[in-house]
Write a protein that holds these residues in place. Sequence first.
Motif, PDB file in Angstrom:
ATOM      1  N   ALA A   1       0.836  -1.209   0.000  1.00 20.68           N
ATOM      2  CA  ALA A   1       0.000   0.000   0.000  1.00 20.68           C
ATOM      3  C   ALA A   1       0.869   1.256   0.000  1.00 20.68           C
ATOM      4  CB  ALA A   1      -0.940  -0.007   1.204  1.00 20.68           C
ATOM      5  N   LEU A   2       1.924   1.244   0.799  1.00 24.53           N
ATOM      6  CA  LEU A   2       2.823   2.405   0.833  1.00 24.53           C
ATOM      7  C   LEU A   2       3.517   2.608  -0.508  1.00 24.53           C
ATOM      8  CD1 LEU A   2       4.448   1.980   4.372  1.00 24.53           C
ATOM      9  CD2 LEU A   2       2.827   3.751   3.672  1.00 24.53           C
ATOM     10  N   ARG A   3       3.906   1.508  -1.151  1.00 25.12           N
ATOM     11  CA  ARG A   3       4.573   1.639  -2.455  1.00 25.12           C
ATOM     12  C   ARG A   3       3.596   2.207  -3.497  1.00 25.12           C
ATOM     13  NH1 ARG A   3       9.250   0.390  -4.192  1.00 25.12           N
ATOM     14  NH2 ARG A   3       9.738  -0.824  -2.332  1.00 25.12           N
ATOM     15  N   SER A   4       2.324   1.787  -3.430  1.00 17.88           N
ATOM     16  CA  SER A   4       1.316   2.340  -4.326  1.00 17.88           C
ATOM     17  C   SER A   4       1.165   3.847  -4.099  1.00 17.88           C
ATOM     18  CB  SER A   4      -0.026   1.634  -4.104  1.00 17.88           C
ATOM     19  OG  SER A   4      -1.043   2.227  -4.869  1.00 17.88           O
ATOM     20  N   LEU A   5       1.174   4.245  -2.833  1.00 17.81           N
ATOM     21  CA  LEU A   5       1.067   5.668  -2.502  1.00 17.81           C
ATOM     22  C   LEU A   5       2.298   6.432  -2.995  1.00 17.81           C
ATOM     23  CD1 LEU A   5      -0.914   7.544  -1.053  1.00 17.81           C
ATOM     24  CD2 LEU A   5       0.325   7.107   1.077  1.00 17.81           C
ATOM     25  N   TYR A   6       3.466   5.813  -2.870  1.00 15.64           N
ATOM     26  CA  TYR A   6       4.714   6.408  -3.354  1.00 15.64           C
ATOM     27  C   TYR A   6       4.637   6.646  -4.858  1.00 15.64           C
ATOM     28  CZ  TYR A   6       9.741   6.621  -4.476  1.00 15.64           C
ATOM     29  OH  TYR A   6      10.983   6.990  -4.943  1.00 15.64           O
ATOM     30  N   THR A   7       4.113   5.657  -5.587  1.00 12.36           N
ATOM     31  CA  THR A   7       3.985   5.771  -7.042  1.00 12.36           C
ATOM     32  C   THR A   7       2.998   6.874  -7.416  1.00 12.36           C
ATOM     33  OG1 THR A   7       4.479   3.412  -7.296  1.00 12.36           O
ATOM     34  CG2 THR A   7       3.400   4.519  -9.149  1.00 12.36           C
ATOM     35  N   GLN A   8       1.874   6.934  -6.702  1.00 13.88           N
ATOM     36  CA  GLN A   8       0.890   7.988  -6.960  1.00 13.88           C
ATOM     37  C   GLN A   8       1.499   9.376  -6.737  1.00 13.88           C
ATOM     38  OE1 GLN A   8      -2.927   7.565  -5.016  1.00 13.88           O
ATOM     39  NE2 GLN A   8      -2.874   5.336  -5.206  1.00 13.88           N
ATOM     40  N   ALA A   9       2.326   9.493  -5.702  1.00 13.26           N
ATOM     41  CA  ALA A   9       2.964  10.782  -5.416  1.00 13.26           C
ATOM     42  C   ALA A   9       3.892  11.195  -6.556  1.00 13.26           C
ATOM     43  CB  ALA A   9       3.731  10.698  -4.105  1.00 13.26           C
ATOM     44  N   ALA A  10       4.678  10.222  -7.053  1.00  8.88           N
ATOM     45  CA  ALA A  10       5.606  10.526  -8.143  1.00  8.88           C
ATOM     46  C   ALA A  10       4.846  10.961  -9.401  1.00  8.88           C
ATOM     47  CB  ALA A  10       6.473   9.309  -8.441  1.00  8.88           C
ATOM     48  N   ILE A  11       3.710  10.296  -9.672  1.00  7.18           N
ATOM     49  CA  ILE A  11       2.903  10.653 -10.845  1.00  7.18           C
ATOM     50  C   ILE A  11       2.298  12.046 -10.683  1.00  7.18           C
ATOM     51  CG2 ILE A  11       0.804  10.069 -12.119  1.00  7.18           C
ATOM     52  CD1 ILE A  11       1.437   7.117 -11.513  1.00  7.18           C
ATOM     53  N   THR A  12       1.756  12.317  -9.480  1.00  6.35           N
ATOM     54  CA  THR A  12       1.144  13.630  -9.228  1.00  6.35           C
ATOM     55  C   THR A  12       2.177  14.748  -9.338  1.00  6.35           C
ATOM     56  OG1 THR A  12      -0.520  12.642  -7.785  1.00  6.35           O
ATOM     57  CG2 THR A  12      -0.104  14.990  -7.515  1.00  6.35           C
TER      58      THR A  12
ATOM     59  N   LYS B   1       4.870  14.593 -11.066  1.00  8.05           N
ATOM     60  CA  LYS B   1       5.458  14.554 -12.415  1.00  8.05           C
ATOM     61  C   LYS B   1       6.977  14.612 -12.369  1.00  8.05           C
ATOM     62  CE  LYS B   1       1.390  16.663 -14.534  1.00  8.05           C
ATOM     63  NZ  LYS B   1       0.855  17.780 -15.359  1.00  8.05           N
ATOM     64  N   ARG B   2       7.517  13.814 -11.444  1.00  5.91           N
ATOM     65  CA  ARG B   2       8.981  13.755 -11.359  1.00  5.91           C
ATOM     66  C   ARG B   2       9.398  12.450 -10.690  1.00  5.91           C
ATOM     67  NH1 ARG B   2      10.856  18.458  -7.299  1.00  5.91           N
ATOM     68  NH2 ARG B   2      12.858  17.431  -7.670  1.00  5.91           N
ATOM     69  N   VAL B   3      10.590  12.033 -11.006  1.00  6.02           N
ATOM     70  CA  VAL B   3      11.163  10.830 -10.401  1.00  6.02           C
ATOM     71  C   VAL B   3      11.907  11.245  -9.139  1.00  6.02           C
ATOM     72  CG1 VAL B   3      12.774   8.930 -10.705  1.00  6.02           C
ATOM     73  CG2 VAL B   3      11.368   9.696 -12.638  1.00  6.02           C
TER      74      VAL B   3
END
Length: 425
Positions: A160-171, A173-175
Amino acid sequence: MNASPLAVQLRPKTLDRVVGQPHLIGPGKPLSGIVDSGQLPSLILWGPPGSGKTTLAHILANSCKIPFVALSALSSGVGELRKIFEGAQAIFSAGRGSTILFVDEIHRFNRAQQDSFLPYVENGSLTLIGATTENPSFELNNALLSRCQIFTLNRLDQAALRSLYTQAAITLKRVLPLTLEAQNCLLEMADGDGRALLNLIERLLSSASADRLDPQALSTLLSKRAPLYDKAEEGHYNLISALHKSLRGSDPDAALYWFARMLAGGEDPLYIGRRLIRFASEDIGMADPQALLQALAGIQAYERLGSPEGELALVQALVYLATAPKSNALYRAYPKAQQAARQSGSLPPPKAILNAPTRLMQQAGYGAGYQYDHDTPEGFSGQTYFPESMKRQIFYTPVERGFEREIQKRLSYWQKLRQAKDRTG
């Protein structure tokens, strides 16, 4: 660029966007069923920080499309509650239905404040959604609990935390400038708290570091979060319970883990030392009489040395207790003796075992017939020491483990001598 906190930007509007809590969200699951039905009951969301309680409350409220009021028990008082109740009652009386009231940290309200919700929840003018990090069965009134459904939220797991991490990176717009190992380290720092993870990401980005960080650099930059642990609340009791049961279960490794967790959370080592002393008597007792001495020695050594040097003495006592033979025979015997003492009232001891320092007491029969055990061949007279009108009781029953095996042999031997003396009169 959106200036709102990352947690606000990523707050889901629908259940299908919520990470974690699969036992509550999804086909056939209770919260999804509430949204599908459009019928919202009064409920309590109980879970650790950052598990999604506030988010779920807003999603549930929005799904019902009825008036919604939110407040925090930390900053609200009786006056504000009264205005909300009056407004809800007016809306209800006008035939416009119920008002949803979301109360964050509802356990902060005292008993009287909690009672004030009851008539409005009872008559349907108010639908209560309470959020709490504390066990509702301890912190909320039974009357309020009986009118609410309780839903338990779990800390977010790594997926769940990794999914949230991915959503944050997408929002954003940066790695994020992290190695894979550092990403895992960041998730561990969040300690199951989604809001904390997003806050850590914001701190990471505000550092303006251009280089990819490894775990060591990340830890230096952010400083690891303090473990989730409150010495005055439920986390304290959960961890000491885990430690005690690990010792009882003869698992020194698990006991060491919970010991280290408690110290990392700021627990007073002397508190743990006192619990070790209690454990030595409650769960080991006479199966290993040295256990109590080891526990006492551990806490005394810690008092002399302090932290961190003295912590090793507590570790030594901890491992000794975990690996000692176990018996709760003493723990079971004492309540039996207490019950017998309460039931028997103030029965006097048999006169034979009483001293007779005066002539009057001698004439009254004090000490008459007493048998001095050392004068018998076995060093055991077999006489009764219970009140004369009370049958002999057995409270202490040793187990077949450790030193109690030897004690059991002695008790059996003395019982045979006692029976033989009873037969010969």
